[in-house]
Scaffold this motif. Sequence first.
Motif, PDB file in Angstrom:
ATOM      1  N   HIS A  22       0.802  -1.218   0.000  1.00  0.00           N
ATOM      2  CA  HIS A  22       0.000   0.000   0.000  1.00  0.00           C
ATOM      3  C   HIS A  22       0.839   1.275   0.000  1.00  0.00           C
ATOM      4  CE1 HIS A  22      -3.175  -2.806   0.401  1.00  0.00           C
ATOM      5  NE2 HIS A  22      -2.595  -3.296   1.472  1.00  0.00           N
ATOM      6  N   ALA A  27       0.452   1.902  -5.950  1.00  0.00           N
ATOM      7  CA  ALA A  27      -0.674   2.161  -5.046  1.00  0.00           C
ATOM      8  C   ALA A  27      -0.886   3.654  -4.808  1.00  0.00           C
ATOM      9  CB  ALA A  27      -0.448   1.464  -3.708  1.00  0.00           C
ATOM     10  N   LEU A  28       0.184   4.431  -4.753  1.00  0.00           N
ATOM     11  CA  LEU A  28       0.072   5.812  -4.295  1.00  0.00           C
ATOM     12  C   LEU A  28       0.340   6.892  -5.340  1.00  0.00           C
ATOM     13  CD1 LEU A  28       1.700   5.651  -0.745  1.00  0.00           C
ATOM     14  CD2 LEU A  28      -0.727   5.591  -1.369  1.00  0.00           C
ATOM     15  N   THR A  36      -8.341  10.328   3.232  1.00  0.00           N
ATOM     16  CA  THR A  36      -8.206   9.016   3.873  1.00  0.00           C
ATOM     17  C   THR A  36      -9.259   8.903   4.970  1.00  0.00           C
ATOM     18  OG1 THR A  36      -6.722   9.663   5.670  1.00  0.00           O
ATOM     19  CG2 THR A  36      -5.682   9.147   3.543  1.00  0.00           C
ATOM     20  N   GLY A 127      -2.087   1.389   7.634  1.00  0.00           N
ATOM     21  CA  GLY A 127      -2.037   0.581   6.405  1.00  0.00           C
ATOM     22  C   GLY A 127      -3.418   0.469   5.788  1.00  0.00           C
ATOM     23  N   TRP A 128      -4.412   0.225   6.634  1.00  0.00           N
ATOM     24  CA  TRP A 128      -5.799   0.172   6.148  1.00  0.00           C
ATOM     25  C   TRP A 128      -6.225   1.538   5.607  1.00  0.00           C
ATOM     26  CZ3 TRP A 128     -10.306   2.713   7.477  1.00  0.00           C
ATOM     27  CH2 TRP A 128     -11.473   2.212   6.896  1.00  0.00           C
ATOM     28  N   LEU A 130      -4.401   3.905   4.212  1.00  0.00           N
ATOM     29  CA  LEU A 130      -3.801   4.134   2.897  1.00  0.00           C
ATOM     30  C   LEU A 130      -4.432   3.236   1.837  1.00  0.00           C
ATOM     31  CD1 LEU A 130      -0.017   4.594   3.754  1.00  0.00           C
ATOM     32  CD2 LEU A 130      -1.602   6.339   2.897  1.00  0.00           C
ATOM     33  N   ALA A 131      -4.644   1.981   2.187  1.00  0.00           N
ATOM     34  CA  ALA A 131      -5.268   1.054   1.235  1.00  0.00           C
ATOM     35  C   ALA A 131      -6.654   1.549   0.844  1.00  0.00           C
ATOM     36  CB  ALA A 131      -5.349  -0.345   1.840  1.00  0.00           C
ATOM     37  N   THR A 132      -7.419   1.966   1.812  1.00  0.00           N
ATOM     38  CA  THR A 132      -8.777   2.435   1.551  1.00  0.00           C
ATOM     39  C   THR A 132      -8.764   3.689   0.683  1.00  0.00           C
ATOM     40  OG1 THR A 132      -9.556   1.447   3.610  1.00  0.00           O
ATOM     41  CG2 THR A 132     -10.924   3.190   2.659  1.00  0.00           C
ATOM     42  N   ALA A 134      -6.635   4.510  -1.469  1.00  0.00           N
ATOM     43  CA  ALA A 134      -6.204   4.143  -2.823  1.00  0.00           C
ATOM     44  C   ALA A 134      -7.166   3.165  -3.497  1.00  0.00           C
ATOM     45  CB  ALA A 134      -4.801   3.540  -2.759  1.00  0.00           C
ATOM     46  N   ARG A 136      -7.916   0.090  -2.458  1.00  0.00           N
ATOM     47  CA  ARG A 136      -7.349  -1.257  -2.399  1.00  0.00           C
ATOM     48  C   ARG A 136      -7.880  -1.983  -1.168  1.00  0.00           C
ATOM     49  NH1 ARG A 136      -2.226  -1.324  -5.384  1.00  0.00           N
ATOM     50  NH2 ARG A 136      -1.431  -2.831  -3.887  1.00  0.00           N
ATOM     51  N   PHE A 138      -7.121  -4.154   2.188  1.00  0.00           N
ATOM     52  CA  PHE A 138      -6.053  -4.367   3.173  1.00  0.00           C
ATOM     53  C   PHE A 138      -6.344  -5.648   3.943  1.00  0.00           C
ATOM     54  CE2 PHE A 138      -4.207  -3.992   7.396  1.00  0.00           C
ATOM     55  CZ  PHE A 138      -2.906  -3.627   7.088  1.00  0.00           C
TER      56      PHE A 138
END
Length: 190
Positions: A22, A27-28, A36, A127-128, A130-132, A134, A136, A138
Amino acid sequence: MNTPSVELADQVARAARYLRPHIQRSALEGKRELPTPCADFDVHRLSEHLLGSLVAGARAAAKEPLPADAPTTLTEPPWVVFPPLLDSLAAAWAEPGAWKGEALFAGSVRPASFAGTITIMELTVHGWDLATAAGRTFTTDDDVIATATAVAAQIAEGARARGIFGPEAEPAPDAAPLERLLALTGRKSL
């Protein structure tokens, strides 16, 4: 929490590993200004917060004070800056003495085990986030989530009072452990 330090060190390493997808360029890139689930943080500001967490976590494990010139801003993209910091963080918490005694963390002396479990929570929750942001998915391991949840529950009241956590959300009755952790920290999907 009475989890042995070897298991907790392994959890730090796995939490770092689950964060890695992530923070990659794929991803970024181009998503710096996306919102976020972490209140008031776009991807860039959250990445800078995570930078501080990575540096502080590694220093706490090494029982070293955070230097006055510790990085607080990203001068290069996260996919360049974070991988070596994640390696250093995991290596620092794998040292035999990292989980023993006290460490300077977040401006005060704390049990080293507290600093380590906060690090696990930071890697997991952010981490969640950033994933969310983007778009994605997690995932992480159940024992990592359990450790993150235990420390989040321990600090929740004070974290809410300081605006670090949002109001606790009510998880669905059939919520997965990660969803329960996120609800505890006041996270909502975008």
